[in-house]
Design a protein around this motif. Sequence first.
Motif, PDB file in Angstrom:
ATOM      1  N   ALA A 384     -16.786  -2.820   6.697  1.00  0.00           N
ATOM      2  CA  ALA A 384     -17.159  -1.960   5.564  1.00  0.00           C
ATOM      3  C   ALA A 384     -16.217  -0.759   5.569  1.00  0.00           C
ATOM      4  O   ALA A 384     -16.550   0.328   6.038  1.00  0.00           O
ATOM      5  CB  ALA A 384     -18.610  -1.514   5.683  1.00  0.00           C
ATOM      6  N   TYR A 385     -15.030  -0.956   5.032  1.00  0.00           N
ATOM      7  CA  TYR A 385     -13.999   0.076   5.087  1.00  0.00           C
ATOM      8  C   TYR A 385     -13.647   0.545   3.676  1.00  0.00           C
ATOM      9  O   TYR A 385     -13.999  -0.074   2.678  1.00  0.00           O
ATOM     10  CB  TYR A 385     -12.734  -0.480   5.759  1.00  0.00           C
ATOM     11  CG  TYR A 385     -11.874  -1.306   4.820  1.00  0.00           C
ATOM     12  CD1 TYR A 385     -10.775  -0.735   4.176  1.00  0.00           C
ATOM     13  CD2 TYR A 385     -12.176  -2.633   4.552  1.00  0.00           C
ATOM     14  CE1 TYR A 385      -9.996  -1.475   3.297  1.00  0.00           C
ATOM     15  CE2 TYR A 385     -11.405  -3.377   3.681  1.00  0.00           C
ATOM     16  CZ  TYR A 385     -10.321  -2.799   3.051  1.00  0.00           C
ATOM     17  OH  TYR A 385      -9.567  -3.535   2.170  1.00  0.00           O
ATOM     18  N   PHE A 386     -12.932   1.669   3.622  1.00  0.00           N
ATOM     19  CA  PHE A 386     -12.349   2.159   2.373  1.00  0.00           C
ATOM     20  C   PHE A 386     -10.842   2.280   2.572  1.00  0.00           C
ATOM     21  O   PHE A 386     -10.387   2.626   3.665  1.00  0.00           O
ATOM     22  CB  PHE A 386     -12.904   3.534   2.012  1.00  0.00           C
ATOM     23  CG  PHE A 386     -14.371   3.539   1.731  1.00  0.00           C
ATOM     24  CD1 PHE A 386     -14.871   3.073   0.532  1.00  0.00           C
ATOM     25  CD2 PHE A 386     -15.265   4.014   2.678  1.00  0.00           C
ATOM     26  CE1 PHE A 386     -16.222   3.079   0.272  1.00  0.00           C
ATOM     27  CE2 PHE A 386     -16.616   4.019   2.436  1.00  0.00           C
ATOM     28  CZ  PHE A 386     -17.109   3.555   1.228  1.00  0.00           C
ATOM     29  N   PRO A 387     -10.052   2.005   1.537  1.00  0.00           N
ATOM     30  CA  PRO A 387      -8.617   2.278   1.646  1.00  0.00           C
ATOM     31  C   PRO A 387      -8.407   3.714   2.102  1.00  0.00           C
ATOM     32  O   PRO A 387      -8.980   4.644   1.529  1.00  0.00           O
ATOM     33  CB  PRO A 387      -8.101   2.055   0.220  1.00  0.00           C
ATOM     34  CG  PRO A 387      -9.082   1.106  -0.390  1.00  0.00           C
ATOM     35  CD  PRO A 387     -10.408   1.475   0.213  1.00  0.00           C
ATOM     36  N   HIS A 391      -3.431   9.893   1.007  1.00  0.00           N
ATOM     37  CA  HIS A 391      -3.594   9.704  -0.432  1.00  0.00           C
ATOM     38  C   HIS A 391      -4.027   8.260  -0.680  1.00  0.00           C
ATOM     39  O   HIS A 391      -3.207   7.404  -1.015  1.00  0.00           O
ATOM     40  CB  HIS A 391      -2.284  10.009  -1.163  1.00  0.00           C
ATOM     41  CG  HIS A 391      -1.752  11.375  -0.886  1.00  0.00           C
ATOM     42  ND1 HIS A 391      -2.319  12.520  -1.393  1.00  0.00           N
ATOM     43  CD2 HIS A 391      -0.708  11.783  -0.116  1.00  0.00           C
ATOM     44  CE1 HIS A 391      -1.645  13.572  -0.970  1.00  0.00           C
ATOM     45  NE2 HIS A 391      -0.663  13.152  -0.201  1.00  0.00           N
ATOM     46  N   PRO A 392      -5.328   7.956  -0.485  1.00  0.00           N
ATOM     47  CA  PRO A 392      -5.795   6.581  -0.616  1.00  0.00           C
ATOM     48  C   PRO A 392      -5.562   6.010  -2.005  1.00  0.00           C
ATOM     49  O   PRO A 392      -5.874   6.629  -3.012  1.00  0.00           O
ATOM     50  CB  PRO A 392      -7.301   6.692  -0.310  1.00  0.00           C
ATOM     51  CG  PRO A 392      -7.637   8.137  -0.506  1.00  0.00           C
ATOM     52  CD  PRO A 392      -6.411   8.900  -0.166  1.00  0.00           C
ATOM     53  N   ARG A 393      -4.968   4.826  -2.027  1.00  0.00           N
ATOM     54  CA  ARG A 393      -4.693   4.145  -3.289  1.00  0.00           C
ATOM     55  C   ARG A 393      -5.049   2.674  -3.123  1.00  0.00           C
ATOM     56  O   ARG A 393      -4.437   1.975  -2.310  1.00  0.00           O
ATOM     57  CB  ARG A 393      -3.218   4.285  -3.650  1.00  0.00           C
ATOM     58  CG  ARG A 393      -2.795   5.670  -4.120  1.00  0.00           C
ATOM     59  CD  ARG A 393      -1.273   5.707  -4.286  1.00  0.00           C
ATOM     60  NE  ARG A 393      -0.771   4.553  -5.023  1.00  0.00           N
ATOM     61  CZ  ARG A 393       0.503   4.173  -4.992  1.00  0.00           C
ATOM     62  NH1 ARG A 393       1.377   4.840  -4.262  1.00  0.00           N
ATOM     63  NH2 ARG A 393       0.907   3.121  -5.695  1.00  0.00           N
ATOM     64  N   ILE A 401      -4.893  -1.146   5.324  1.00  0.00           N
ATOM     65  CA  ILE A 401      -4.776  -1.231   6.783  1.00  0.00           C
ATOM     66  C   ILE A 401      -5.184   0.094   7.423  1.00  0.00           C
ATOM     67  O   ILE A 401      -5.882   0.131   8.440  1.00  0.00           O
ATOM     68  CB  ILE A 401      -3.338  -1.624   7.176  1.00  0.00           C
ATOM     69  CG1 ILE A 401      -3.046  -3.034   6.680  1.00  0.00           C
ATOM     70  CG2 ILE A 401      -3.139  -1.537   8.689  1.00  0.00           C
ATOM     71  CD1 ILE A 401      -1.625  -3.484   6.886  1.00  0.00           C
ATOM     72  N   GLU A 402      -4.739   1.191   6.823  1.00  0.00           N
ATOM     73  CA  GLU A 402      -5.134   2.509   7.337  1.00  0.00           C
ATOM     74  C   GLU A 402      -6.645   2.687   7.287  1.00  0.00           C
ATOM     75  O   GLU A 402      -7.242   3.296   8.185  1.00  0.00           O
ATOM     76  CB  GLU A 402      -4.449   3.598   6.516  1.00  0.00           C
ATOM     77  CG  GLU A 402      -2.945   3.678   6.750  1.00  0.00           C
ATOM     78  CD  GLU A 402      -2.272   4.682   5.820  1.00  0.00           C
ATOM     79  OE1 GLU A 402      -1.370   5.399   6.293  1.00  0.00           O
ATOM     80  OE2 GLU A 402      -2.644   4.741   4.628  1.00  0.00           O
ATOM     81  N   GLY A 403      -7.283   2.150   6.249  1.00  0.00           N
ATOM     82  CA  GLY A 403      -8.730   2.260   6.143  1.00  0.00           C
ATOM     83  C   GLY A 403      -9.440   1.522   7.262  1.00  0.00           C
ATOM     84  O   GLY A 403     -10.427   2.011   7.817  1.00  0.00           O
TER      85      GLY A 403
END
Length: 454
Positions: A384-387, A391-393, A401-403
Motif C-alpha cells: 500500500a504505497y504512494f508514488p 516531487h511525486p508524479r 520505486i521511491e514510494g
Amino acid sequence: MNQSTLRLTRELADIQKSNDLSIAVACRDSDIRNIRALILGPPETPYEFGFFEFTMKFPKEYPGKAPAVNAITTNGGRCRFNPNIYAGGKVCLSILGTWRGERGEEWSSAQGLESILISIQSLMSSNPYENEPGYENANSQHDKDNQKAYVLKIRHETLRIAIIQRLEEYLGLKADGTSIVREPRDEAGGDSSSAYVDEGGVYFFEPFKDLCKRRFLWYYDTYLASIQAEKEKVTEGQAFVQMPFEMSGGSGGNSMEGKFNYPELERRIQNIRQKLDVEAEGWGVEGMKAFKDERGVAANLQRQFEQAKVFFDKSEAATLDMELEDNNPFIWRVTYFGRPMTNLDGGLFIFTVRFSVRFPDEQPRVQFSTPMFHHKINKDGIPAYFPGGLHPRPDDAKSHIEGVISLLEEEDPAYDPRTQINIDASKLYWGTKEEKREYSKQFRRSVQRSIEYA
C-alpha cells in the motif's frame, strides 16, 4: 473562465493532487460541471472498503447554489444502501437542500466539492439505522435487533454490489466467471483505460476503473476475512430483514432485499483476483509487442528505466539493483538491499513493477516476490504505497520505486486503517507493547530469511 468554473477547476485539482484515500473525482475535459465522484467505504463500518460512486451536476450559479448529487452504486436502482441514500439515487442532505436541516446546516458558498463528499461519507457509519429521522435514539430491543440486522445486510451487499459486481463489470466477468468481450476506446477512437463501448455500441465513461482494481488488490485479504467472519453470523439462504423505513416494490423500490450467500461471494471474489493476475501478466505480452512495434509508450518506459537506473546507481539514499525482465521495458525487477544499522539491515527484497501500455492512465502493479511480514504489505506481496520522492508524479516510473522504498524505510508512520492491509501484522504493530515486540520479531525474521528468496 468565469468564477464558478475557476472554483470548480481548483477544487477538482486540489482533490486529485492529494493522497486522500477516501475520495476521488473526475470529469471529462469538455464537461467540468458534470463530475463523477468515488467514495471509499470507511473502515470499521459495514461499508468498509466498498466503492460507492456518485454523479454531481454543478449549476452555473455554483457556489451560490448547491449541485445535484445522485448515487449510482444502487444495483440498477434496486438497492438502498442507507436511509439517506435511496435506491433511486437521491442523497438526502440538508446542505444539498434535499432534506430539512437545522438553521445553519443549509447550503452556503462556504461549502464545496470536498465538504459535500465528506458529508456523504459521514452517512456511512457503523450504525446507519440511526440515520433515519425518528430513529436517532431508538433503543428498544426490537430496534437493537434491527440495527444488527441492517448492518449484516449492508455488509453483504457492499461486498456483492459495491465491490464484486463493480470489479466484475470492469474486468468483463459474468457472475459465473465467464468473460464478456469489450472493445476499449475513448471518444476519439483511441485506447483508454477509463472507457469502453459495449456490444450495443454504447459508450461508457469509467474514470475509476484502474483505481478500484489497485485498491481491490490492497484489500483482497480484508475482503476474504470479512466474508469468513460474516458468514458465521448468518445461515446460507437466510433472507434479509426488512427495516421499518424500507418500502418493498412500488415506485423507487426503497429497500434492500435479498438473501445471504457468502460461499457465492467468496467464489466470485477469488475469480476477480485470478483475473487481475492474468491481466497483469498480459501487460508484459502487450508491452513486448508495443516494444517491437516501436510505440512511443515503450520508448518512454525504456528511457525512464535507463534514467532511473543511473539515478539509483549514483544515489546514496538507497542501494538497489534494477533490471528488465526478458529485456521488456514494461516489466522492471527491483532488488532492494536493506540499509545498514536499520531494521532492514541484512535484508534483500525483490519486487516487480509491471507497466501497462496505457501507462500512466493505468498505474503500475507492484508485487514483492520476497515474503514480507509488514503491516502495509499484504500476504500476496502487494504494498500500500504512494508514488514518492521530492516531487511525486504518477507518470514518473522512478517515483513509484521511491514510494515503495519509503514504505519499507518509514520508522514512525501515522496510523491509517486504510493502509493496514496485512491483518495479522497490523494487529501486532498497533497493539500492546508486547504485541509490538512480537511484530518486530516476526518482521526481523522475515528480513533475515529474505536472502533465501533471492
